[in-house]
Design a protein around this motif. Structure first.
Motif, PDB file in Angstrom:
ATOM      1  N   TYR A  46      -0.442   5.106  -0.804  1.00 58.23           N
ATOM      2  CA  TYR A  46       0.854   5.853   0.156  1.00 58.23           C
ATOM      3  C   TYR A  46       1.126   4.698   0.873  1.00 58.23           C
ATOM      4  CZ  TYR A  46      -0.102  10.379  -1.772  1.00 58.23           C
ATOM      5  OH  TYR A  46      -0.312  11.132  -3.526  1.00 58.23           O
ATOM      6  N   ILE A  47       2.541   4.389   0.549  1.00 56.75           N
ATOM      7  CA  ILE A  47       3.254   3.899   1.655  1.00 56.75           C
ATOM      8  C   ILE A  47       4.224   4.761   2.820  1.00 56.75           C
ATOM      9  CG2 ILE A  47       5.266   1.807   2.492  1.00 56.75           C
ATOM     10  CD1 ILE A  47       5.347   0.575  -0.217  1.00 56.75           C
ATOM     11  N   ILE A  48       3.364   4.782   4.327  1.00 55.25           N
ATOM     12  CA  ILE A  48       3.539   5.653   5.412  1.00 55.25           C
ATOM     13  C   ILE A  48       4.806   5.519   6.240  1.00 55.25           C
ATOM     14  CG2 ILE A  48       2.836   7.066   7.326  1.00 55.25           C
ATOM     15  CD1 ILE A  48       1.442   7.549   4.265  1.00 55.25           C
TER      16      ILE A  48
ATOM     17  N   VAL B  40      -7.117   0.233  -1.159  1.00 54.89           N
ATOM     18  CA  VAL B  40      -7.180   2.226  -0.973  1.00 54.89           C
ATOM     19  C   VAL B  40      -7.268   2.836  -2.470  1.00 54.89           C
ATOM     20  CG1 VAL B  40      -5.972   4.392  -0.463  1.00 54.89           C
ATOM     21  CG2 VAL B  40      -5.940   2.677   0.902  1.00 54.89           C
ATOM     22  N   MET B  41      -6.533   2.221  -3.362  1.00 51.05           N
ATOM     23  CA  MET B  41      -7.179   2.762  -5.090  1.00 51.05           C
ATOM     24  C   MET B  41      -8.398   2.474  -5.608  1.00 51.05           C
ATOM     25  SD  MET B  41      -3.485   2.213  -5.950  1.00 51.05           S
ATOM     26  CE  MET B  41      -3.104   2.397  -7.839  1.00 51.05           C
ATOM     27  N   SER B  42      -9.204   1.723  -5.503  1.00 49.71           N
ATOM     28  CA  SER B  42     -10.232   1.286  -5.220  1.00 49.71           C
ATOM     29  C   SER B  42     -11.218   2.066  -4.964  1.00 49.71           C
ATOM     30  CB  SER B  42     -10.729   0.073  -4.729  1.00 49.71           C
ATOM     31  OG  SER B  42     -11.294  -0.743  -3.742  1.00 49.71           O
ATOM     32  N   GLY B  43     -10.825   3.139  -3.890  1.00 48.91           N
ATOM     33  CA  GLY B  43     -12.178   3.596  -2.836  1.00 48.91           C
ATOM     34  C   GLY B  43     -12.327   2.415  -2.036  1.00 48.91           C
ATOM     35  N   MET B  44     -12.643   1.450  -2.228  1.00 47.67           N
ATOM     36  CA  MET B  44     -13.522   0.302  -0.634  1.00 47.67           C
ATOM     37  C   MET B  44     -12.871   0.914   0.770  1.00 47.67           C
ATOM     38  SD  MET B  44     -13.339  -3.152  -2.429  1.00 47.67           S
ATOM     39  CE  MET B  44     -12.883  -3.630  -1.137  1.00 47.67           C
ATOM     40  N   GLU B  45     -11.481   1.626   0.934  1.00 44.36           N
ATOM     41  CA  GLU B  45     -10.734   1.689   2.108  1.00 44.36           C
ATOM     42  C   GLU B  45     -10.000   2.663   2.165  1.00 44.36           C
ATOM     43  OE1 GLU B  45     -10.726  -3.215   4.243  1.00 44.36           O
ATOM     44  OE2 GLU B  45      -9.461  -2.319   2.917  1.00 44.36           O
ATOM     45  N   ASP B  46      -9.260   3.356   3.198  1.00 46.33           N
ATOM     46  CA  ASP B  46      -8.381   4.180   3.610  1.00 46.33           C
ATOM     47  C   ASP B  46      -7.469   3.912   4.056  1.00 46.33           C
ATOM     48  OD1 ASP B  46     -10.643   6.118   2.511  1.00 46.33           O
ATOM     49  OD2 ASP B  46     -11.635   6.335   4.039  1.00 46.33           O
ATOM     50  N   CYS B  47      -7.057   3.742   5.201  1.00 46.60           N
ATOM     51  CA  CYS B  47      -6.212   3.050   6.265  1.00 46.60           C
ATOM     52  C   CYS B  47      -6.073   1.560   6.715  1.00 46.60           C
ATOM     53  CB  CYS B  47      -6.396   3.554   7.014  1.00 46.60           C
ATOM     54  SG  CYS B  47      -4.625   3.077   8.239  1.00 46.60           S
ATOM     55  N   VAL B  48      -5.179   1.062   5.779  1.00 43.05           N
ATOM     56  CA  VAL B  48      -4.849  -0.823   5.357  1.00 43.05           C
ATOM     57  C   VAL B  48      -3.166  -0.167   6.084  1.00 43.05           C
ATOM     58  CG1 VAL B  48      -5.209  -2.389   4.147  1.00 43.05           C
ATOM     59  CG2 VAL B  48      -6.320  -0.713   3.444  1.00 43.05           C
ATOM     60  N   ILE B  49      -3.126  -1.128   6.852  1.00 46.60           N
ATOM     61  CA  ILE B  49      -1.416  -2.015   7.081  1.00 46.60           C
ATOM     62  C   ILE B  49      -1.072  -3.900   6.299  1.00 46.60           C
ATOM     63  CG2 ILE B  49      -0.233  -2.585   9.188  1.00 46.60           C
ATOM     64  CD1 ILE B  49      -1.848  -1.095  10.978  1.00 46.60           C
ATOM     65  N   ALA B  50      -0.275  -3.468   6.128  1.00 49.08           N
ATOM     66  CA  ALA B  50      -0.252  -4.849   5.736  1.00 49.08           C
ATOM     67  C   ALA B  50       1.294  -5.098   5.720  1.00 49.08           C
ATOM     68  CB  ALA B  50      -0.195  -4.366   3.984  1.00 49.08           C
ATOM     69  N   GLY B  51       1.299  -6.987   5.710  1.00 50.01           N
ATOM     70  CA  GLY B  51       2.843  -7.321   6.436  1.00 50.01           C
ATOM     71  C   GLY B  51       3.197  -8.666   6.253  1.00 50.01           C
TER      72      GLY B  51
ATOM     73  N   GLY C 215       4.119 -13.578   0.117  1.00 49.27           N
ATOM     74  CA  GLY C 215       3.470 -12.443   0.675  1.00 49.27           C
ATOM     75  C   GLY C 215       2.527 -11.833   1.574  1.00 49.27           C
ATOM     76  N   GLY C 216       4.818 -11.296   1.987  1.00 45.51           N
ATOM     77  CA  GLY C 216       4.909  -9.909   1.866  1.00 45.51           C
ATOM     78  C   GLY C 216       4.524  -9.059   1.453  1.00 45.51           C
ATOM     79  N   ILE C 217       4.739  -8.869   0.101  1.00 39.20           N
ATOM     80  CA  ILE C 217       4.376  -7.993  -1.090  1.00 39.20           C
ATOM     81  C   ILE C 217       3.128  -8.235  -1.204  1.00 39.20           C
ATOM     82  CG2 ILE C 217       5.292  -9.590  -2.960  1.00 39.20           C
ATOM     83  CD1 ILE C 217       5.638  -5.634  -2.626  1.00 39.20           C
ATOM     84  N   THR C 218       2.398  -9.499  -1.753  1.00 40.71           N
ATOM     85  CA  THR C 218       1.067  -9.585  -2.055  1.00 40.71           C
ATOM     86  C   THR C 218       0.215  -9.427  -1.212  1.00 40.71           C
ATOM     87  OG1 THR C 218       1.348 -11.250  -2.939  1.00 40.71           O
ATOM     88  CG2 THR C 218      -1.134 -11.544  -2.853  1.00 40.71           C
ATOM     89  N   SER C 219       0.239  -8.752   0.748  1.00 42.43           N
ATOM     90  CA  SER C 219      -0.496  -8.146   1.057  1.00 42.43           C
ATOM     91  C   SER C 219      -0.232  -6.476   1.190  1.00 42.43           C
ATOM     92  CB  SER C 219       0.613  -8.178   2.975  1.00 42.43           C
ATOM     93  OG  SER C 219       0.140  -9.855   3.457  1.00 42.43           O
ATOM     94  N   VAL C 220       0.947  -6.421   0.677  1.00 38.72           N
ATOM     95  CA  VAL C 220       1.219  -4.415   0.274  1.00 38.72           C
ATOM     96  C   VAL C 220       0.380  -4.463  -0.854  1.00 38.72           C
ATOM     97  CG1 VAL C 220       2.298  -2.913  -0.351  1.00 38.72           C
ATOM     98  CG2 VAL C 220       2.903  -4.223   1.410  1.00 38.72           C
ATOM     99  N   ASN C 221      -0.021  -5.584  -2.118  1.00 40.14           N
ATOM    100  CA  ASN C 221      -0.175  -4.742  -3.281  1.00 40.14           C
ATOM    101  C   ASN C 221      -1.812  -4.705  -2.967  1.00 40.14           C
ATOM    102  OD1 ASN C 221       1.766  -5.032  -4.785  1.00 40.14           O
ATOM    103  ND2 ASN C 221       1.454  -6.896  -5.498  1.00 40.14           N
ATOM    104  N   LEU C 222      -2.383  -5.567  -1.886  1.00 41.36           N
ATOM    105  CA  LEU C 222      -4.161  -5.873  -1.976  1.00 41.36           C
ATOM    106  C   LEU C 222      -4.229  -5.130  -1.238  1.00 41.36           C
ATOM    107  CD1 LEU C 222      -4.527  -9.847  -0.960  1.00 41.36           C
ATOM    108  CD2 LEU C 222      -4.880  -8.401  -2.910  1.00 41.36           C
ATOM    109  N   ALA C 223      -3.391  -4.194  -0.177  1.00 41.96           N
ATOM    110  CA  ALA C 223      -3.601  -3.423   0.549  1.00 41.96           C
ATOM    111  C   ALA C 223      -4.081  -1.472   0.081  1.00 41.96           C
ATOM    112  CB  ALA C 223      -2.347  -2.831   1.951  1.00 41.96           C
ATOM    113  N   ALA C 224      -2.746  -1.567  -1.202  1.00 41.45           N
ATOM    114  CA  ALA C 224      -2.694  -0.497  -2.094  1.00 41.45           C
ATOM    115  C   ALA C 224      -4.309  -0.892  -2.913  1.00 41.45           C
ATOM    116  CB  ALA C 224      -1.547  -0.179  -2.963  1.00 41.45           C
TER     117      ALA C 224
END
Length: 122
Positions: free
Chosen positions: A5-7, A106-117, A94-103
């Motif tokens: 989710y984007i918070i 999270v979706m892979s279960g590797m991380e719970d909270c990621v900030i992208a920008g 770059g910005g959208i790639t950062s958001v995609n990698l963060a998502a």
């Protein structure tokens, strides 16, 4: 599969950052990114020890934008020293790639909270 989710979304004022031109030209890119990260922290009452990663992008990782803007900006914004950060160089995407990698992280279960920008001074 976990959902991502984007918070919140934060940005600095748009302005020219070329040397000698524009209202943002005197600022270091790290300080611009730190301003955004600090606002995210304050607006969401974010406990930065829960941040698994900060994925940050820039168009060209050279000069003032060289180094690890993700990590250094997080430290400048007062984030927990254990919150890791990485920077990628992906030009205009770059910005959208950062958001995609963060998502994906999270979706892979590797991380719970990621900030992208991203930050760009051109």
């Amino acid at each position: 599969m976990p959902e991502a989710y984007i918070i919140d979304a934060v940005r600095t004022p748009r302005g020219i950052g070329k040397p000698g031109k524009g209202a943002l030209s005197h600022l270091h890119p790290q300080h611009l990114a730190a301003t955004v990260l600090a606002a995210l922290k304050a607006r969401n009452k974010l406990d930065t020890s829960t941040v698994d990663d900060i994925i940050w992008s820039t168009s060209t990782q050279e000069g003032k934008q060289g180094g690890d803007l993700g990590r250094m900006s997080a430290l400048a914004a007062g984030y927990d020293i254990n919150a890791s950060g990485t920077t990628l160089d992906r030009f205009c995407g770059g910005g959208i790639t950062s958001v995609n990698l963060a998502a994906a992280s999270v979706m892979s279960g590797m991380e719970d909270c990621v900030i992208a920008g991203g930050t760009e001074m051109m």
